[in-house]
Design a protein around this motif. Structure first.
Motif, mmCIF file in Angstrom:
data_model
loop_
_atom_site.group_PDB
_atom_site.id
_atom_site.type_symbol
_atom_site.label_atom_id
_atom_site.label_comp_id
_atom_site.label_asym_id
_atom_site.label_seq_id
_atom_site.Cartn_x
_atom_site.Cartn_y
_atom_site.Cartn_z
ATOM 1 N N TRP A 65 -5.604 4.575 -1.595
ATOM 2 C CA TRP A 65 -5.677 3.586 -2.685
ATOM 3 C C TRP A 65 -5.737 4.276 -4.038
ATOM 4 C CZ3 TRP A 65 -6.360 -1.947 -2.629
ATOM 5 C CH2 TRP A 65 -6.262 -2.503 -1.354
ATOM 6 N N PHE A 67 -11.489 -4.384 -4.268
ATOM 7 C CA PHE A 67 -10.814 -3.800 -3.104
ATOM 8 C C PHE A 67 -11.821 -2.984 -2.318
ATOM 9 C CE2 PHE A 67 -6.940 -3.610 -6.035
ATOM 10 C CZ PHE A 67 -6.619 -4.917 -5.739
ATOM 11 N N TYR A 70 1.169 -0.209 3.145
ATOM 12 C CA TYR A 70 1.397 0.089 1.732
ATOM 13 C C TYR A 70 2.185 -1.044 1.070
ATOM 14 C CZ TYR A 70 3.525 2.153 -2.404
ATOM 15 O OH TYR A 70 3.965 2.361 -3.679
ATOM 16 N N LEU A 80 -4.753 3.011 -8.054
ATOM 17 C CA LEU A 80 -5.845 2.088 -8.325
ATOM 18 C C LEU A 80 -6.676 2.611 -9.500
ATOM 19 C CD1 LEU A 80 -7.056 -0.448 -6.967
ATOM 20 C CD2 LEU A 80 -8.757 1.081 -5.995
ATOM 21 N N VAL A 125 -1.421 -2.620 -0.056
ATOM 22 C CA VAL A 125 -1.885 -1.756 -1.141
ATOM 23 C C VAL A 125 -1.062 -1.971 -2.411
ATOM 24 C CG1 VAL A 125 -2.294 0.626 -1.856
ATOM 25 C CG2 VAL A 125 -2.673 -0.041 0.531
ATOM 26 N N PHE A 130 -14.101 -1.013 -6.529
ATOM 27 C CA PHE A 130 -13.560 -0.359 -5.332
ATOM 28 C C PHE A 130 -14.710 0.222 -4.530
ATOM 29 C CE2 PHE A 130 -11.273 3.542 -3.613
ATOM 30 C CZ PHE A 130 -10.558 2.834 -2.660
ATOM 31 N N ILE A 171 -2.495 -3.546 -5.934
ATOM 32 C CA ILE A 171 -2.626 -2.731 -7.142
ATOM 33 C C ILE A 171 -1.841 -3.368 -8.288
ATOM 34 C CG2 ILE A 171 -2.039 -0.505 -8.172
ATOM 35 C CD1 ILE A 171 -2.958 0.810 -5.580
#
Ligand code: TRP
Length: 449
Positions: free
Chosen positions: A80, A52, A32, A85, A36, A92, A40
């Motif tokens: 996500w 992503f 994270y 996101l 992530v 994505f 983001i």
């Protein structure tokens, strides 16, 4: 090295950022923080176009448990989305929903040197481990593991990503993607750059979150802090296991190098970091420090955890989101792959015009000057037409500036002065090329009236 701005791809609209996460387990707090969250944040920047994806083909390299593979890609997609996101802005998708990626992988495989793959960390690590126990070097190593960096290069090059946010351990793979991109451009580009050369983007301060024992946080070390698993209690229990020294409450503690402090830093403001250090030096008990760390992390994570749980209860929503993302991604991937197929000679027989014709990208198919430096240390330029054929080639110049001045004169001379400039310039036309052909090519550089 070719040093010329005219060989860069023509204006692409935005900086493209792309990253993937291998779906073999669930994500821990280190993923994270390291992947992530920064991805983001970067996706919210103006002028950034983000891609992503769930690297589920990569997952198959590491895992042959179908249930685990599938569960993992669902959980990671939900993470996500829960982490904020915005799929209206960001593309994505699941890697395995994009058939163009394995196809590109093959095209790249055919121009990747085996020796370079021998040096890839993951493969080297596996052979070293075999050597250490006296096994055959390649025991238990699949071609998937061996070719891992090529699949990853295809992930990146398929979308012409400029920046790739990754952990430090992935930097070598990005360098390999650059190399293979360069080789492909050189072999098949005929003066045109199919692929952008990507750059790794390692967040300087918190690239690698340490695990409970201070080593890199990793499932395989069994030292990770869960992201959502086990809820707030799971988080708290893991934090309780962070290894500290054995200084007693009230004793002054040295914050530097403490795993607990490094993890704290990843969630804290500058002011909080300074305060936490001061408190530890003043004797804050480890137990209390852990409570503070828990509260700090949970303040950020708890709202995400609630969204995650809601999403996991509606997998069909996640599926629909990913299908829409795949359609968006393929709209980018398919046209580029079509051009690459042309370039390597996989063409449609019933369209002879297309076979001979230049690549169908009106914008990119323009004559261009290339300036470069040879191994002799001298500087040169050449002019290529829209098919990449060399129209003229310069003699050697001692300085790049001198070469650049002739390029500028050619570009700016206009039809009337052309014959004079061509006669004076130290260059020769290619066989069969006339001054008129050169003039036509040069006219495309004329400044708009
Ligand atoms: N190899 C990456 C990892 O294990 C995941 C990955 C696959 C990736 N393809 C990618 C990351 C492309 C960035 C870009 O972390």
């Amino acid at each position: 090295m070719t040093q010329s701005s005219s060989t860069q791809p023509l204006a692409r609209p935005a900086i493209r950022v792309l990253t993937g996460i291998t779906t073999t387990g669930t994500l821990h707090l280190g993923n994270y923080v390291g992947a992530v969250r920064p991805a983001i944040l970067a996706s919210q920047e103006v002028g950034v176009e983000s891609f992503f994806f769930m690297a589920d083909y990569h997952a198959l390299i590491k895992c042959d448990d179908p249930e685990r593979i599938n569960r993992s890609r669902l959980e990671i997609a939900a993470i996500w989305l829960a982490a904020g996101l915005d799929t209206a802005r960001v593309t994505f998708y699941r890697q395995s929903d994009i058939p163009e990626i394995p196809e590109l992988t093959w095209l790249l495989t055919c121009v990747t040197s085996k020796g370079q793959m021998n040096r890839a960390h993951a493969y080297k690590g596996a052979t070293d481990a075999n050597a250490a126990i006296g096994e055959d070097l390649d025991a238990g190593i699949t071609m998937g593991l061996y070719s891992y960096p090529i699949l990853m290069a295809a992930d990146i090059l398929m979308f012409n990503a400029h920046r790739v946010p990754v952990g430090r351990d992935q930097v070598q793979h990005i360098e390999m993607a650059r190399d293979v991109a360069q080789r492909f451009n050189h072999l098949f580009g005929k003066g045109r750059e199919f692929f952008v050369l990507p750059e790794a983007n390692v967040a300087a301060d918190v690239a690698l979150l340490p695990g409970l024992d201070g080593r890199k946080m990793s499932k395989s070390y069994d030292n990770s802090i869960p992201l959502f698993e086990g809820g707030a209690k799971g988080l708290k229990d893991a934090i309780a296991h962070i290894v500290t020294d054995s200084k007693l409450p009230g004793e002054a503690k040295q914050p530097e190098g403490q795993t607990l402090v490094t993890i704290y830093d990843a969630f804290a403001t500058a002011a909080q970091r300074a305060q936490f250090r001061a408190d530890l030096r003043a004797g804050l008990a480890w137990g209390e420090a852990k409570q503070q760390l828990f509260e700090l992390i949970d303040a950020e994570i708890a709202p995400l955890r609630r969204r995650y749980e809601a999403l996991m209860a509606q997998p069909e929503l996640i599926e629909a989101t990913l299908q829409a993302g795949a359609a968006k991604a393929r709209a980018v991937a398919a046209p580029l792959l079509a051009e690459l197929r042309q370039a390597v000679g996989l063409r449609n027989f019933s369209a002879p015009a297309a076979v001979a014709a230049p690549l169908k990208s009106a914008k990119l198919a323009l004559p261009l000057f290339k300036q470069f430096r040879e191994a002799d240390g001298q500087f040169y330029f050449k002019l290529l037409d829209e098919q990449g054929q060399v129209l003229l080639q310069s003699a050697a110049f001692a300085s790049g500036r001198e070469a650049g001045e002739w390029v500028a004169r050619l570009k700016g001379c206009g039809p009337d002065a052309l014959a004079g400039v061509l006669a004076a310039a130290p260059l020769r036309l290619s066989a069969g090329v006339t001054a008129a052909t050169v003039g036509a090519a040069l006219s495309t550089f004329a400044a708009p009236a």
